[in-house]
Scaffold this motif. Sequence first.
Motif, PDB file in Angstrom:
ATOM      1  N   LYS A 145     -15.152 -80.268 -77.937  1.00  0.00           N
ATOM      2  CA  LYS A 145     -16.021 -79.099 -77.753  1.00  0.00           C
ATOM      3  C   LYS A 145     -17.272 -79.491 -76.971  1.00  0.00           C
ATOM      4  O   LYS A 145     -17.703 -78.798 -76.055  1.00  0.00           O
ATOM      5  N   LYS A 146     -17.872 -80.588 -77.377  1.00  0.00           N
ATOM      6  CA  LYS A 146     -19.055 -81.037 -76.667  1.00  0.00           C
ATOM      7  C   LYS A 146     -18.730 -81.307 -75.197  1.00  0.00           C
ATOM      8  O   LYS A 146     -19.520 -81.004 -74.309  1.00  0.00           O
ATOM      9  N   PHE A 147     -17.598 -81.882 -75.018  1.00  0.00           N
ATOM     10  CA  PHE A 147     -17.154 -82.153 -73.657  1.00  0.00           C
ATOM     11  C   PHE A 147     -17.028 -80.848 -72.870  1.00  0.00           C
ATOM     12  O   PHE A 147     -17.565 -80.698 -71.771  1.00  0.00           O
ATOM     13  N   ILE A 148     -16.349 -79.909 -73.480  1.00  0.00           N
ATOM     14  CA  ILE A 148     -16.154 -78.621 -72.812  1.00  0.00           C
ATOM     15  C   ILE A 148     -17.488 -77.948 -72.535  1.00  0.00           C
ATOM     16  O   ILE A 148     -17.732 -77.414 -71.448  1.00  0.00           O
ATOM     17  N   ASP A 149     -18.348 -77.971 -73.537  1.00  0.00           N
ATOM     18  CA  ASP A 149     -19.658 -77.356 -73.348  1.00  0.00           C
ATOM     19  C   ASP A 149     -20.371 -77.963 -72.156  1.00  0.00           C
ATOM     20  O   ASP A 149     -20.949 -77.257 -71.330  1.00  0.00           O
ATOM     21  N   ALA A 150     -20.316 -79.272 -72.098  1.00  0.00           N
ATOM     22  CA  ALA A 150     -20.988 -79.957 -71.001  1.00  0.00           C
ATOM     23  C   ALA A 150     -20.385 -79.554 -69.663  1.00  0.00           C
ATOM     24  O   ALA A 150     -21.102 -79.282 -68.695  1.00  0.00           O
ATOM     25  N   VAL A 151     -19.067 -79.511 -69.638  1.00  0.00           N
ATOM     26  CA  VAL A 151     -18.394 -79.145 -68.389  1.00  0.00           C
ATOM     27  C   VAL A 151     -18.772 -77.734 -67.990  1.00  0.00           C
ATOM     28  O   VAL A 151     -19.077 -77.460 -66.827  1.00  0.00           O
ATOM     29  N   GLU A 152     -18.798 -76.859 -68.970  1.00  0.00           N
ATOM     30  CA  GLU A 152     -19.110 -75.473 -68.643  1.00  0.00           C
ATOM     31  C   GLU A 152     -20.560 -75.330 -68.223  1.00  0.00           C
ATOM     32  O   GLU A 152     -20.896 -74.537 -67.346  1.00  0.00           O
ATOM     33  N   TYR A 153     -21.390 -76.081 -68.863  1.00  0.00           N
ATOM     34  CA  TYR A 153     -22.804 -76.045 -68.495  1.00  0.00           C
ATOM     35  C   TYR A 153     -22.989 -76.477 -67.048  1.00  0.00           C
ATOM     36  O   TYR A 153     -23.731 -75.864 -66.282  1.00  0.00           O
ATOM     37  N   LEU A 154     -22.293 -77.514 -66.687  1.00  0.00           N
ATOM     38  CA  LEU A 154     -22.440 -78.047 -65.338  1.00  0.00           C
ATOM     39  C   LEU A 154     -21.666 -77.227 -64.305  1.00  0.00           C
ATOM     40  O   LEU A 154     -22.025 -77.202 -63.129  1.00  0.00           O
ATOM     41  N   GLY A 155     -20.643 -76.578 -64.789  1.00  0.00           N
ATOM     42  CA  GLY A 155     -19.743 -75.935 -63.846  1.00  0.00           C
ATOM     43  C   GLY A 155     -18.680 -76.931 -63.447  1.00  0.00           C
ATOM     44  O   GLY A 155     -18.989 -78.092 -63.173  1.00  0.00           O
ATOM     45  N   LEU A 156     -17.477 -76.435 -63.396  1.00  0.00           N
ATOM     46  CA  LEU A 156     -16.353 -77.337 -63.197  1.00  0.00           C
ATOM     47  C   LEU A 156     -16.522 -78.205 -61.956  1.00  0.00           C
ATOM     48  O   LEU A 156     -16.187 -79.385 -61.940  1.00  0.00           O
ATOM     49  N   ALA A 157     -17.096 -77.621 -60.942  1.00  0.00           N
ATOM     50  CA  ALA A 157     -17.217 -78.359 -59.682  1.00  0.00           C
ATOM     51  C   ALA A 157     -18.206 -79.513 -59.800  1.00  0.00           C
ATOM     52  O   ALA A 157     -18.002 -80.572 -59.209  1.00  0.00           O
ATOM     53  N   LYS A 158     -19.253 -79.272 -60.529  1.00  0.00           N
ATOM     54  CA  LYS A 158     -20.298 -80.301 -60.594  1.00  0.00           C
ATOM     55  C   LYS A 158     -20.165 -81.215 -61.808  1.00  0.00           C
ATOM     56  O   LYS A 158     -21.014 -82.077 -62.029  1.00  0.00           O
ATOM     57  N   ALA A 159     -19.139 -80.967 -62.556  1.00  0.00           N
ATOM     58  CA  ALA A 159     -18.989 -81.766 -63.768  1.00  0.00           C
ATOM     59  C   ALA A 159     -18.375 -83.113 -63.440  1.00  0.00           C
ATOM     60  O   ALA A 159     -17.179 -83.252 -63.240  1.00  0.00           O
ATOM     61  N   VAL A 160     -19.225 -84.094 -63.369  1.00  0.00           N
ATOM     62  CA  VAL A 160     -18.737 -85.448 -63.127  1.00  0.00           C
ATOM     63  C   VAL A 160     -19.016 -86.277 -64.373  1.00  0.00           C
ATOM     64  O   VAL A 160     -19.891 -85.933 -65.171  1.00  0.00           O
ATOM     65  N   PRO A 161     -18.278 -87.327 -64.530  1.00  0.00           N
ATOM     66  CA  PRO A 161     -18.360 -88.090 -65.775  1.00  0.00           C
ATOM     67  C   PRO A 161     -19.779 -88.450 -66.199  1.00  0.00           C
ATOM     68  O   PRO A 161     -20.150 -88.258 -67.364  1.00  0.00           O
ATOM     69  N   LYS A 162     -20.554 -88.920 -65.262  1.00  0.00           N
ATOM     70  CA  LYS A 162     -21.879 -89.390 -65.648  1.00  0.00           C
ATOM     71  C   LYS A 162     -22.727 -88.278 -66.244  1.00  0.00           C
ATOM     72  O   LYS A 162     -23.358 -88.439 -67.294  1.00  0.00           O
ATOM     73  N   LYS A 163     -22.702 -87.147 -65.553  1.00  0.00           N
ATOM     74  CA  LYS A 163     -23.519 -86.030 -66.030  1.00  0.00           C
ATOM     75  C   LYS A 163     -22.972 -85.476 -67.331  1.00  0.00           C
ATOM     76  O   LYS A 163     -23.728 -85.106 -68.235  1.00  0.00           O
ATOM     77  N   ILE A 164     -21.678 -85.402 -67.398  1.00  0.00           N
ATOM     78  CA  ILE A 164     -21.077 -84.909 -68.639  1.00  0.00           C
ATOM     79  C   ILE A 164     -21.519 -85.776 -69.804  1.00  0.00           C
ATOM     80  O   ILE A 164     -21.927 -85.277 -70.853  1.00  0.00           O
TER      81      ILE A 164
END
Length: 475
Positions: free
Chosen positions: A198-217
């Motif tokens: 869930k935390k992972f998903i939240d992070a991805v959604e927060y960043l947007g799929l395009a900008k979701a890179v491992p480091k930021k996630i």
Amino acid sequence: MAEKHHDEGGSNRECHPNSSDVISGNFLKGLRVLVFDKDQDYLLELEKYLKDFLYEVTCCNDEERAMYLLRNHRDRFDIALIEVQKTDADKLRLLSGIRSEMDIPIIIMSKDDSLLSMANWMSHGACDYLIKPLRTEDLRFLFKHLAKKIQGNRIMEDPDEQVKDPDEQVKEDDHELDRDQASTAKKRRVVWDDGLHKKFIDAVEYLGLAKAVPKKILEIMNVENITRENVASHLQKYRISIKDKKNNQIKTDEMNQSLLIPQEGRMYVREEVPNFYEGRNVQFPTHHINNIPHPSVQQHTMNPNHLTRHLMPPPGHHHDGVSIAVSGRNLVMTHQHHLHHQVSEFNAEETLAYNNFNEDGPTNLASLFTQNSEEVSLFHYPQQSGNGVCFTIPNNPQNPAMAPTTIPNNHHLSSSLEVMNVHQNAPPSILHFTSFPSTSYTHTSYLNQQENGGFNFNSGYFVSNKFEPKHEGGR
DNA sequence: AAACAAATAT
DNA sequence: GATATTTGTT
């Protein structure tokens, strides 16, 4: 039993001359051992022996704490000596769990010298099983379980690092270590449970799929003990899963859209037909075809011109009426025998032939596309086997062609299709019956239709579009 | 160095 | 089967 085990242990040692050579000088220094034993006295004794071998020893007589240390500070230990009282299922599971999460060799100590117990623990991932009381030799050669890794990871990289100030022992749980590289312990296997995911998903959604890179996630997740690599791996999997989902969605969409429904009130004739369907599958409009002669009679009739003369059911095996409802998804035949109604699904294997008549004689299969009432006859197609609905080809009634009931566009042509192609340009797969669920539709009964003006067994066949979804099953 | 996809290992 | 790790590429 115990002796046997110990003997084997002895011979084992002989088997590792290389390890011994490499290690014989200072190899054991600083091997970080976690020891658990309930018996405090015995624990102290163990510690003494182990320290004699220059091991780094962490003792613990609290089982939970031992497990805690193992789980959360695995980088601080190279090997664990765990005492067990008996083989209880919980501990076994615990052992399995630990083994799956980390790479620390776990050696079981037990008073139980039974082979059963030993086998049990070993099979759950224990590296060795020592029978209490231990011999000093058992302790001296603990390293054998690590020989490979020691060579690969520790000795060769940085032998001096092994020598550790005993005061630096793990005493506080929160003390951070940075020995990842040197440690033999593998990175903790991250379990992506629902919460973590869930935390992972939240992070991805927060960043947007395009900008979701491992480091930021990783930053946004703000979870301890997981690495960028963990996230990268999970992200990789996640993206693949998204792609799969999409593909499946597209696939099912295509499936759902692939049935082309002919325009109402239109006739599709001859050359129009291929244009009309353009290689797609076609779902017929709903038809009722009533007064179908019994198949056993029809089999005699290859020549449609003779059909009307042979429509009567055989003696003792007649129907007062037979009607067939046809839709893209349904093909139901109702027999009416005297006053008893019977409904039967057409077997997909059953081969039927449509023969279309009017005053001018056979017309063409286009009438199958119309919503208007038509005269249609059905007969068994006796020559070809396999799935199919047959219809006679206009102007060539002697040679009924066959359209398989279910033929996807890309289906390899079967012999029955070739028959059709030989005689006429009617495309395959124009008749498309994907399935025949018996309850999804039913049709106006023969009796009802008879009331509606009726028709005569010998005078032709009625096709209508009175097709009502209902669930009585025509009984 | 970071990201990534694909292959491979555990 | 899921996750980790490695590999090669950008």
